[in-house]
Design an enzyme around this catalytic site. Structure first.
Site, PDB file in Angstrom:
ATOM      1  CG  ASP A 130       6.707   4.009  -5.686  1.00 55.42           C
ATOM      2  OD1 ASP A 130       7.593   4.025  -6.438  1.00 55.42           O
ATOM      3  OD2 ASP A 130       6.697   3.729  -4.552  1.00 55.42           O
ATOM      4  CD  GLU A 160      11.698   6.042  -6.707  1.00 54.70           C
ATOM      5  OE1 GLU A 160      12.421   5.836  -5.949  1.00 54.70           O
ATOM      6  OE2 GLU A 160      11.347   5.675  -7.844  1.00 54.70           O
ATOM      7  CG  ASP A 177      13.140   6.529  -1.279  1.00 53.44           C
ATOM      8  OD1 ASP A 177      13.086   5.276  -0.872  1.00 53.44           O
ATOM      9  OD2 ASP A 177      12.606   7.039  -2.153  1.00 53.44           O
TER      10      ASP A 177
END
Lengths: 202, 604
Positions: free
Chosen positions: B12, B171, B193
């Site tokens: 990430d 993501e 998010d």
């Protein structure tokens, strides 16, 4: 189409769900055929979803990390083809148009550009309203829901005609021409809705 | 197998922090050192070398104007686009309406070059924690709302850091994957998010092990950084402050204040920079903070509304809302999300770690060890072509499931015209000036009468959400290879140079890796093919099977003698790949029969 190894009817022309045989070179512009469906407006929603999930699981490039580049390209194309077919057929109006297109190419005489009488005037009126109130968001939203309403009722009318046709069990040209006319009005509504959305985003 | 198991890591690459994860047994795990899983996405260029992560963050006061943070926010952006936001940066940024560069001493760096250092550190961390020196494959996450050029820059940065990117995933989708496994239930979920630099909202449907993204929306320039900046503005009270030393100290103080305000009603602020003759003594309340960020948080709710509408769902149909990203810890954010979705958000996993965990799950899917799961993702923005009068005609709509392709036909408008110009744009608006240029290219057409050529242009979006274009002129049967040249940022050539430079010194190492890779591939093909021999005889001509056997023997021989010639290994692997094409489904079905009959849904 029957499977060469088990002789049972395949799920689609390129995949037998019984023995999991997949022809990754399959290419067709026929969206119904791609998903192994008959060319009709009626759709068994559950079967349709199940088919899509099954075919996605079999053809998604994620499953094929170890193939050569040519094979990967084939799987990518097949997978894209399935997605394209699924999303076209899932939409009632696109599916209706595809059914009509098949009938036209089979020789049925339909006027593809027909519009109801005075329809263009109605559209012009809506456009005028839009331009007059182009900076008034509330008013634009009002027009938006008005047009959405028109679109929805047209959609329902199309649905009804197809139900009738199924009952009658004939492909009646008049009815189908009526569907084509209504589908044409929808594309005008969609354009207006898109423009309103653009104005609201400004 | 002679080699150790091939590990694919999940990364990430965050605006503020970067995490790396992989599977330990059957459990996705973030890789931590000294109990800390987060690598600050901060890079400092000093005269003696480069500092990354904690080291860079700890020394920022020594190198205030060559410490670069939030590089990801600048991916695919131009100087002109961001000019206003750049005045408060402690480091120097240069550029024009097609580029943006960071300035470090006498060097100019692209934002993604800074990220190369962060990715190298992520790779090194994985190698240290796992005790390996051969980590070379990764799944990397990007904000769902990243466009084509931003995805390209991410991929390039990873490649330059010595990581082959097997997949770019969004993501929120990664987060959903991690949460889906954790929740063990089916239904429609919203993933909200809000990270350091970007905001994404995705609506997904979970069914029979398939994670299907229904819609996504967001903003690649909205996140914790903006909240920090709002605090800095508030502390300076409109004062013009340009000293890098002060700005960077304030930025990190603001980050602290923001975090502490998540569980305190007010926080005293005491900053004293003696060297700079600068001090602040204030109290900031949560109420003040809320008022500073309200507008931005409202923006996220508006985007959420659009995503729900695009998914053709009503609020009631959404069964779960999950929060991802550090900024989702802010109480105001939680309240507003809860009010909009009419349900309490589910917070079972650490919002900082969930994206990396999901990336490692996707890595596992790609490794073939996880056959019961599948991700079906979408493109976040429509793709269109410029038509007459500066209008954009969409060829692929936003939220189209990928892979996707569409073919459009073009022709010429004057006699003997030898080319057609096509300009590709990404965005939802009707006019070119409101969309983002992705690339332009010219199609060569053999001279013919106007309107006679029939050029079919196919736009492909691959499983990474990246665009490729093919063209074919039907009359002359000419194929055109089109390379889309990005309008913004670096050209392919410049990117290649950067990658080359970063691996030049490690060329031997690189080649060796390729060879190891090919050998692994050959081994896998041998094992998989030998398993299907009896079935192969039923499915193929006997001669074809014999031919396969000949090449399998060649592969075995090559492995036995430890073949080092890349070309020979490639030839064997590719030939076998093509020969076993008819067997691909068999290889596949062996492993997935279970998944197909849908028996394994309980494992989701």
């Amino acid at each position: 189409m029957d499977c060469k190894s088990c002789n049972k009817t395949q799920l689609t022309p390129f995949f037998c769900s019984c023995c999991n045989v997949l022809d990754i070179s399959y290419e067709s512009s026929d969206k119904f055929e791609t998903l192994g469906l008959k060319k009709s407006y009626e759709l068994d929603k559950k079967d349709f979803e199940d088919r899509y999930l099954t075919l996605s699981k079999v053809t998604h490039p994620d499953r094929y990390q170890d193939l050569s580049e040519t094979q990967k390209t084939k799987i990518l194309n097949l997978s894209a083809q399935i997605n394209g077919s699924y999303f076209s057929l899932k939409d009632d109006l696109t599916r209706a148009q595809l059914v009509l297109d098949h009938l036209i190419s089979d020789g049925m005489a339909l006027d593809k550009k027909s519009l109801p009488k005075n329809f263009l005037f109605e559209i012009l009126e809506i456009r005028e309203e839009m331009d007059e109130d182009s900076t008034d968001d509330d008013r634009l939203e009002e027009i938006e829901s008005e047009v959405e309403g028109l679109r929805k009722s047209t959609h329902k009318e199309i649905e009804k005609i197809f139900q009738e046709l199924t009952k009658l069990n004939v492909l009646d040209t008049n009815h189908l021409q009526d569907v084509q006319t209504k589908l044409n009005t929808i594309s005008y509504y969609d354009r207006i809705l898109e423009q309103i959305e653009g104005k609201l985003d400004d | 197998m002679t080699n150790q198991e091939n590990i694919i890591i999940g990364i990430d690459l965050g605006t503020t922090n970067t995490l790396v994860a992989c599977y330990e047994g059957d459990i996705p795990t973030v890789l931590a050192e000294n109990g800390n899983a987060m690598i600050p996405s901060v890079v400092t260029y000093t005269d003696d070398g480069v500092l990354v992560g904690d080291q860079a963050k700890a020394n920022f006061s020594k190198y205030p104007n060559t410490t670069f943070f939030s590089a990801k926010r600048f991916f695919g952006k131009t100087y002109s686009e961001l000019e206003e936001d750049l005045t408060k940066m402690p480091f120097e940024v240069k550029g024009d309406d097609t580029s943006l560069k960071f300035v470090a001493h006498d060097k100019e760096l692209s934002p993604f070059e800074v990220s190369i250092e962060v990715l190298k550190e992520a790779k090194n961390r994985a190698q240290r924690v796992l005790g390996r020196n051969d980590i070379s494959k990764a799944v990397i996450t990007v904000p769902a709302y990243f466009d084509d050029s931003q995805r390209n820059e991410t991929k390039t940065a990873a490649l330059a850091a010595g990581l082959e990117v097997l997949r770019i995933i969004n993501e929120p989708t990664a987060a959903a994957l991690a949460y889906g496994l954790d929740l063990k239930k089916e239904g429609k979920i919203a993933v909200y998010d809000l990270g350091g630099g970007t905001f994404d909202i995705s609506i997904l449907e979970l069914k029979d092990g398939v994670f299907r993204v229904l819609s996504t929306n967001g903003d690649t320039f909205l996140g914790g950084d903006d909240f920090d900046a709002a605090i800095v503005d508030y502390l300076l009270e409109g004062f013009e402050e340009t000293r890098p030393e002060v700005l960077i100290a304030l930025k990190y103080a603001a980050e602290e204040i923001k975090i502490r305000l998540s569980d305190k009603e007010s926080v005293p602020v005491k900053i004293n920079l003696e060297n700079e003759n600068f001090s602040i003594d204030k109290v900031i309340t949560r109420e003040t903070f809320d008022s500073l960020i309200l507008k931005k948080v409202k923006q996220t709710v508006r985007a959420s509304k659009k995503a729900v509408k695009d998914a053709q769902l009503s609020i009631e149909e959404i069964s779960e809302v999950v929060l991802v990203g550090g900024s989702s810890r802010i109480p105001l954010v939680r309240t507003m999300v809860e009010d909009f979705f009419e349900k309490t958000p589910f917070i079972g996993l650490n919002p900082d770690e969930v994206v990396a965990l999901g990336a490692s799950t996707q890595a596992r899917i790609l490794s073939g060890k996880e056959r019961d799961l599948l991700l079906l993702d979408v493109i976040p923005l429509s793709i269109g072509l410029e038509t007459l009068g500066g209008a954009v005609t969409k060829v692929l709509l936003r939220n189209t499931t990928i892979p996707a392709s569409v073919t459009e036909e073009f022709t010429t408008s004057v006699d003997d015209q030898t080319g057609i110009n096509l300009n590709v744009y990404q965005g939802e608006r009707e006019l070119v000036e409101d969309c983002r240029p992705l690339g332009k290219f010219k199609l060569a057409v053999p001279p013919m009468k106007a309107g006679y050529p029939r050029v079919k242009v196919t736009f492909h979006i691959d499983e990474n959400g990246m665009l490729k274009v093919d063209a074919f002129e039907e009359r002359s049967e000419q194929k055109a290879h089109i390379e889309i040249n990005p309008v913004i940022g670096l050209s392919h050539k410049e990117m290649n140079n950067i990658i080359k430079a970063s691996i030049d010194c490690a060329m031997d190492d690189f080649q060796l890796r390729m060879i190891v890779e090919l050998r692994n591939k050959a081994e896998r093909i041998i094992v998989a093919t030998e398993r299907t021999y009896d079935k192969a005889y039923r499915l193929m001509e006997a001669e074809e099977v014999e031919e396969i056997k000949v090449w399998i023997q060649k592969a075995k021989d090559a492995l036995k003698r430890g073949e080092k010639d890349q070309a020979i290994l490639e030839k064997i692997v590719n030939t076998l790949g093509d020969l076993t094409l008819p067997l691909a489904d068999l290889l596949f079905s062996d492993a997935t029969k279970q998944a197909l009959v849908g028996k394994e849904t309980s494992a989701v």
